[in-house]
Write a protein that holds these residues in place. Sequence first.
Motif, PDB file in Angstrom:
ATOM      1  N   LYS A 252       0.875  -1.491  -0.033  1.00  0.00           N
ATOM      2  CA  LYS A 252       0.054   0.025   0.105  1.00  0.00           C
ATOM      3  C   LYS A 252       1.306   1.411  -0.016  1.00  0.00           C
ATOM      4  O   LYS A 252       0.194   2.213  -1.012  1.00  0.00           O
ATOM      5  N   ARG A 256       1.072   4.504  -2.505  1.00  0.00           N
ATOM      6  CA  ARG A 256       0.960   5.532  -2.256  1.00  0.00           C
ATOM      7  C   ARG A 256       1.537   6.355  -3.026  1.00  0.00           C
ATOM      8  O   ARG A 256       1.564   7.607  -3.121  1.00  0.00           O
ATOM      9  N   ALA A 268      -3.130   7.899 -11.500  1.00  0.00           N
ATOM     10  CA  ALA A 268      -3.484   8.137 -10.677  1.00  0.00           C
ATOM     11  C   ALA A 268      -2.550   9.403 -10.182  1.00  0.00           C
ATOM     12  O   ALA A 268      -1.390   9.111 -10.442  1.00  0.00           O
ATOM     13  N   SER A 277      -4.657  12.572   3.758  1.00  0.00           N
ATOM     14  CA  SER A 277      -6.290  12.755   2.665  1.00  0.00           C
ATOM     15  C   SER A 277      -5.605  12.899   1.313  1.00  0.00           C
ATOM     16  O   SER A 277      -6.590  12.798   0.887  1.00  0.00           O
ATOM     17  N   ASP A 280      -4.896   9.805  -0.542  1.00  0.00           N
ATOM     18  CA  ASP A 280      -6.827   9.169  -0.139  1.00  0.00           C
ATOM     19  C   ASP A 280      -8.040   9.410  -1.282  1.00  0.00           C
ATOM     20  O   ASP A 280      -8.411   9.203  -1.601  1.00  0.00           O
ATOM     21  N   LYS A 281      -7.452  11.125  -1.322  1.00  0.00           N
ATOM     22  CA  LYS A 281      -8.788  11.230  -2.786  1.00  0.00           C
ATOM     23  C   LYS A 281      -7.424  11.352  -3.562  1.00  0.00           C
ATOM     24  O   LYS A 281      -8.018  11.160  -4.892  1.00  0.00           O
ATOM     25  N   MET A 283      -6.873   8.604  -4.627  1.00  0.00           N
ATOM     26  CA  MET A 283      -6.246   7.520  -5.028  1.00  0.00           C
ATOM     27  C   MET A 283      -7.423   6.702  -5.455  1.00  0.00           C
ATOM     28  O   MET A 283      -7.804   6.000  -5.816  1.00  0.00           O
ATOM     29  N   LYS A 284      -8.634   8.007  -5.305  1.00  0.00           N
ATOM     30  CA  LYS A 284     -10.184   7.016  -5.306  1.00  0.00           C
ATOM     31  C   LYS A 284     -10.543   7.300  -6.349  1.00  0.00           C
ATOM     32  O   LYS A 284     -10.372   7.657  -7.592  1.00  0.00           O
TER      33      LYS A 284
END
Length: 284
Positions: A252, A256, A268, A277, A280-281, A283-284
Motif C-alpha cells: 500500500k 501511495r 492516479a 488525506s 486518499d483523495k 487514489m479514489k
Amino acid sequence: MSKEKSQYTPPKVWKWEKEDGSQFSKTNRPSSGPTHEEALPVGEHDLQLYSMATPNGQKVTIMLEELLAAGVKKADYDAWPVAIGDGDQFSTGFVGVNPNSKIPALMDHSQNPPIRLFESGSILQYLAEKFERFVPEDPIARTECNNWLFWQVGSAPYLGGGFGHFYAYAPYSMKYPIDRFTMETKRQLDVLDKHLSFNEYMAGDEYSIADMAIWPWYGNLVLGKLYDAAKFLQVEDYTHLMRWAKQVAERKAVQRGIIVNRFWGDDAQLKERHKASDIDKAMK
C-alpha cells in the motif's frame, strides 16, 4: 538513417548545440548553477521534499509512505512539485538545496540549522538512520542492503541515461547505442533475476531501502511502466524478478508513494502532498 547521421567525426573542440531535438534539450546545459531567482515553498512539516515522480523521485516518496505506514509520525512531509521539463530545478532555491540541480531534494527542518539532502541514495540512508527503519540489524544483511543500494546508484544510469534515452527520448533511432545499452540492461535484469531466485527481497528475507531504491527503476520496467519497453526486453524471461516486482507493487505504501509529485499521464496523480488525506483523495 542518413549517411550523415550514421557517421560522425567529433570536432577538435566540442560546441554546445542548445536544441538537439531530444526531449529535454531545452533544459539540459553544460554548466551548473541557477538560471532564475525563486525561493522554495516551505510547509508545516519538518521534512520538505522537492521532487517529481520519476523513478528517482519515487524512491523517496515510497520510503516516506513506508515510514508513515510503520507508525513513524515524525516522517510526515510536504512534497512540492519540481517540473524538470520547465527548468524548475534551476531556481536559486532548488540549487541551494541541490547544487547538482537534480530531483529529489529534501530539507530536514527538525535540525538547527536545517539539513539539506540530495541524491536519492543519500536521502534513503539518512531517513533509515534517522528513524531506524528499513535497514536490517543483522550485520550481514545490513551490508547486503548497502551493497544493493549502491548497485542501483551505479547501475541505473545505464538503464535511464543509456537505454531509456536512446530507446525513448533521442531525436532519432540509432542502432549502436540502443544495442549497447539494451545488452547492458538485460545483463542487469539477469543479475537481479538470479539474486532474487534465492532471496525474497534484495537484502534477504527483509524488505529494505534496497528494494525501495531498485523497484522504481527495474520493477517499473518489467511491469511495463517504463519506456514502454517490456516486450522489447522480453521481461517475461526474468521470472524471479517479475515475482519480486509484483510483490513490492502490492504494498500500500508503494501504491501511495508512486503518485506523489506526479502531474502527467493517465494513472492516479498528486501534484503536491501535504497530508495523508491528499493521497486518499487522489487514489479514489
